[in-house]
Design a protein around this motif. Structure first.
Motif, mmCIF file in Angstrom:
data_model
loop_
_atom_site.group_PDB
_atom_site.id
_atom_site.type_symbol
_atom_site.label_atom_id
_atom_site.label_comp_id
_atom_site.label_asym_id
_atom_site.label_seq_id
_atom_site.Cartn_x
_atom_site.Cartn_y
_atom_site.Cartn_z
ATOM 1 N N MET A 1 2.892 -3.047 -14.400
ATOM 2 C CA MET A 1 2.223 -1.893 -13.659
ATOM 3 C C MET A 1 1.126 -1.014 -13.322
ATOM 4 S SD MET A 1 4.343 -0.836 -17.725
ATOM 5 C CE MET A 1 4.527 0.516 -16.944
ATOM 6 N N VAL A 2 0.507 -1.617 -13.118
ATOM 7 C CA VAL A 2 -1.603 -1.189 -12.157
ATOM 8 C C VAL A 2 -0.792 0.228 -11.461
ATOM 9 C CG1 VAL A 2 -3.553 -1.837 -11.134
ATOM 10 C CG2 VAL A 2 -1.996 -3.052 -12.487
ATOM 11 N N PRO A 3 -0.116 0.864 -10.291
ATOM 12 C CA PRO A 3 -0.062 1.588 -10.189
ATOM 13 C C PRO A 3 0.350 2.724 -10.931
ATOM 14 C CG PRO A 3 0.386 -0.154 -9.110
ATOM 15 C CD PRO A 3 0.674 -0.728 -9.595
ATOM 16 N N TYR A 4 0.828 2.559 -11.196
ATOM 17 C CA TYR A 4 1.242 3.368 -12.924
ATOM 18 C C TYR A 4 0.334 3.412 -14.163
ATOM 19 C CZ TYR A 4 4.342 5.374 -16.225
ATOM 20 O OH TYR A 4 5.330 6.489 -17.341
ATOM 21 N N CYS A 5 -0.165 2.673 -14.061
ATOM 22 C CA CYS A 5 -0.901 2.756 -15.360
ATOM 23 C C CYS A 5 -2.383 3.987 -14.602
ATOM 24 C CB CYS A 5 -1.572 1.670 -15.883
ATOM 25 S SG CYS A 5 -0.333 1.310 -16.997
ATOM 26 N N ALA A 6 -2.566 3.607 -13.207
ATOM 27 C CA ALA A 6 -3.969 3.836 -11.973
ATOM 28 C C ALA A 6 -3.647 5.461 -12.643
ATOM 29 C CB ALA A 6 -4.337 3.490 -11.371
ATOM 30 N N SER A 7 -2.252 5.605 -12.310
ATOM 31 C CA SER A 7 -2.104 7.262 -11.977
ATOM 32 C C SER A 7 -2.101 7.636 -13.097
ATOM 33 C CB SER A 7 -0.719 7.545 -11.416
ATOM 34 O OG SER A 7 0.097 6.782 -11.786
ATOM 35 N N LYS A 8 -1.593 7.413 -14.591
ATOM 36 C CA LYS A 8 -1.530 7.868 -15.840
ATOM 37 C C LYS A 8 -3.430 8.335 -15.790
ATOM 38 C CE LYS A 8 2.707 9.426 -15.073
ATOM 39 N NZ LYS A 8 3.314 10.706 -15.152
ATOM 40 N N GLY A 9 -3.882 7.246 -15.758
ATOM 41 C CA GLY A 9 -4.772 7.564 -16.476
ATOM 42 C C GLY A 9 -5.868 8.638 -15.627
ATOM 43 N N ALA A 10 -5.411 9.059 -14.117
ATOM 44 C CA ALA A 10 -5.717 10.264 -13.269
ATOM 45 C C ALA A 10 -5.299 11.008 -14.322
ATOM 46 C CB ALA A 10 -5.670 9.710 -12.450
ATOM 47 N N ALA B 1 0.529 -1.153 -0.568
ATOM 48 C CA ALA B 1 0.333 -0.326 0.280
ATOM 49 C C ALA B 1 1.037 0.985 0.138
ATOM 50 C CB ALA B 1 -0.583 0.697 1.373
ATOM 51 N N ALA B 2 1.736 1.424 1.176
ATOM 52 C CA ALA B 2 2.826 1.847 1.047
ATOM 53 C C ALA B 2 3.152 2.315 -0.571
ATOM 54 C CB ALA B 2 3.998 1.861 1.918
ATOM 55 N N ASP B 3 4.150 1.591 -1.290
ATOM 56 C CA ASP B 3 4.196 2.110 -3.380
ATOM 57 C C ASP B 3 2.706 2.366 -3.761
ATOM 58 O OD1 ASP B 3 6.661 1.242 -2.520
ATOM 59 O OD2 ASP B 3 6.508 -1.145 -2.982
ATOM 60 N N ILE B 4 2.067 2.036 -3.567
ATOM 61 C CA ILE B 4 1.319 2.034 -4.407
ATOM 62 C C ILE B 4 0.829 3.852 -3.929
ATOM 63 C CG2 ILE B 4 -1.419 2.496 -4.905
ATOM 64 C CD1 ILE B 4 -1.515 -0.354 -4.203
ATOM 65 N N ALA B 5 0.857 4.047 -2.863
ATOM 66 C CA ALA B 5 0.236 5.777 -2.490
ATOM 67 C C ALA B 5 1.722 6.730 -3.043
ATOM 68 C CB ALA B 5 0.516 5.936 -0.562
ATOM 69 N N THR B 6 3.082 6.465 -2.677
ATOM 70 C CA THR B 6 3.996 6.954 -2.988
ATOM 71 C C THR B 6 3.431 6.530 -4.682
ATOM 72 O OG1 THR B 6 5.578 6.119 -1.916
ATOM 73 C CG2 THR B 6 6.293 6.643 -3.738
ATOM 74 N N VAL B 7 2.997 6.294 -5.448
ATOM 75 C CA VAL B 7 2.829 6.498 -6.739
ATOM 76 C C VAL B 7 2.492 7.625 -7.220
ATOM 77 C CG1 VAL B 7 2.064 5.518 -8.836
ATOM 78 C CG2 VAL B 7 3.755 4.352 -7.352
ATOM 79 N N ILE B 8 0.794 7.773 -6.908
ATOM 80 C CA ILE B 8 -1.450 8.175 -6.222
ATOM 81 C C ILE B 8 -0.303 9.955 -6.056
ATOM 82 C CG2 ILE B 8 -2.709 8.778 -5.745
ATOM 83 C CD1 ILE B 8 -2.324 6.225 -7.526
ATOM 84 N N ALA B 9 0.589 9.978 -5.035
ATOM 85 C CA ALA B 9 1.247 11.200 -4.600
ATOM 86 C C ALA B 9 2.096 11.852 -5.415
ATOM 87 C CB ALA B 9 1.767 11.227 -3.106
ATOM 88 N N VAL B 10 2.947 10.799 -5.567
ATOM 89 C CA VAL B 10 3.742 11.977 -6.740
ATOM 90 C C VAL B 10 3.028 12.781 -8.379
ATOM 91 C CG1 VAL B 10 5.724 11.441 -8.052
ATOM 92 C CG2 VAL B 10 5.705 11.048 -6.074
ATOM 93 N N ASN B 11 2.501 11.376 -8.724
ATOM 94 C CA ASN B 11 2.160 11.949 -10.042
ATOM 95 C C ASN B 11 0.518 12.344 -10.903
ATOM 96 O OD1 ASN B 11 4.835 9.846 -10.493
ATOM 97 N ND2 ASN B 11 2.709 7.940 -11.405
ATOM 98 N N VAL B 12 -0.615 11.988 -9.298
ATOM 99 C CA VAL B 12 -1.665 12.717 -9.065
ATOM 100 C C VAL B 12 -1.431 13.984 -8.389
ATOM 101 C CG1 VAL B 12 -4.035 12.061 -9.197
ATOM 102 C CG2 VAL B 12 -2.850 10.614 -9.854
ATOM 103 N N THR B 13 -1.388 13.883 -6.556
ATOM 104 C CA THR B 13 -1.189 14.954 -6.284
ATOM 105 C C THR B 13 -0.834 15.470 -6.671
ATOM 106 O OG1 THR B 13 -2.254 13.421 -4.505
ATOM 107 C CG2 THR B 13 -1.604 15.254 -3.478
ATOM 108 N N GLY B 14 0.855 15.683 -6.932
ATOM 109 C CA GLY B 14 2.147 16.066 -7.092
ATOM 110 C C GLY B 14 1.342 17.370 -8.389
#
Length: 231
Positions: free
Chosen positions: A136-145, A90-103
């Motif tokens: 690549m699920v977290p990355y793909c989700a973040s870029k779709g966002a 969950a921590a790795d998922i959160a990091t990807v979302i935090a940088v790629n989306v929240t950022g």
């Protein structure tokens, strides 16, 4: 020089696509401030996942430039590429979302009040917003966002254009770290250079694209247009 004199802020500009964007915009006559966690001597240190850090860095950039005309969001991480979702923390998922989306959201939030009328925001997304590979699920989700937030911000931010660039694999330090040097040096698929993507960003940022907003520019050599039909 379609961006000559423009005041430009670029996140993630210390390496890869961000560095290529900073070099190109400067070569085209723009005034550029780079935000990065590992800035150079003339850049501004910023963590795009921390709102206080983003706000302070944007304030510094605005003070240096006297305002903003273009904002480019290049900061991003890939996460644990090749790891199945069931083995991803969950921590790795959160990091990807935090940088790629929240950022990107924080960048838009704090730069919009300083953008000139007719200004432009360009985010870096990925073809992974539209296609995928295992691990690549977290990355793909973040870029779709990022594609979705591009469209939403294009509607909400009055007087400012918002677009994103969605490149396929780009030869960057991050990609080499994920895939290995051999995979890129002997690739049997087309690989873009960071400079290729920088030109795509420049086009969307310039006034020559004044009619384009809410658009995701998919730059993948036409791969996603191919049919599975065996012909």
């Amino acid at each position: 020089m379609v961006v000559a004199g423009k005041r430009v802020l670029i996140t993630g500009g210390a390496s890869g696509i961000g560095a290529a964007c900073a070099a190109l915009f400067r070569a085209e006559g723009a005034r550029v401030v780079v935000l990065d966690r590992a800035p150079g001597p003339d850049d501004v240190r910023a963590d795009v996942t921390d709102e206080g850090s983003v706000a302070a860095a944007v304030a510094t950039a605005v003070a240096r430039l006297g305002g903003l005309d273009v904002v480019v969001g290049c900061a991003g991480v890939s996460g644990p590429v090749g790891t199945p979702l069931v083995d991803t923390s969950a921590a790795d998922i959160a990091t990807v979302i935090a940088v790629n989306v929240t950022g990107q959201l924080l960048l838009a939030k704090h730069t919009y009040p300083h953008l000139s009328a007719g200004g432009s925001i360009v985010f870096l997304a990925s073809d992974s917003a539209f296609v995928s590979a295992p691990g690549m699920v977290p990355y793909c989700a973040s870029k779709g966002a990022v594609v979705s937030l591009t469209r939403a911000l294009a509607v909400e931010l009055t007087g400012v254009r918002v677009n994103c660039v969605c490149p396929s694999i780009v030869d960057t330090p991050m990609a080499r770290g994920d895939l290995g040097d051999d995979a890129l040096d002997h690739a049997d698929f087309p690989v873009q250079a960071p400079e290729d993507v920088a030109w795509q960003v420049l086009h969307l940022a310039s006034d020559r694209s004044r009619a384009i907003s809410g658009h995701a520019l998919l730059a993948d050599f036409g791969y996603s247009a191919r049919s599975a039909f065996p012909a």
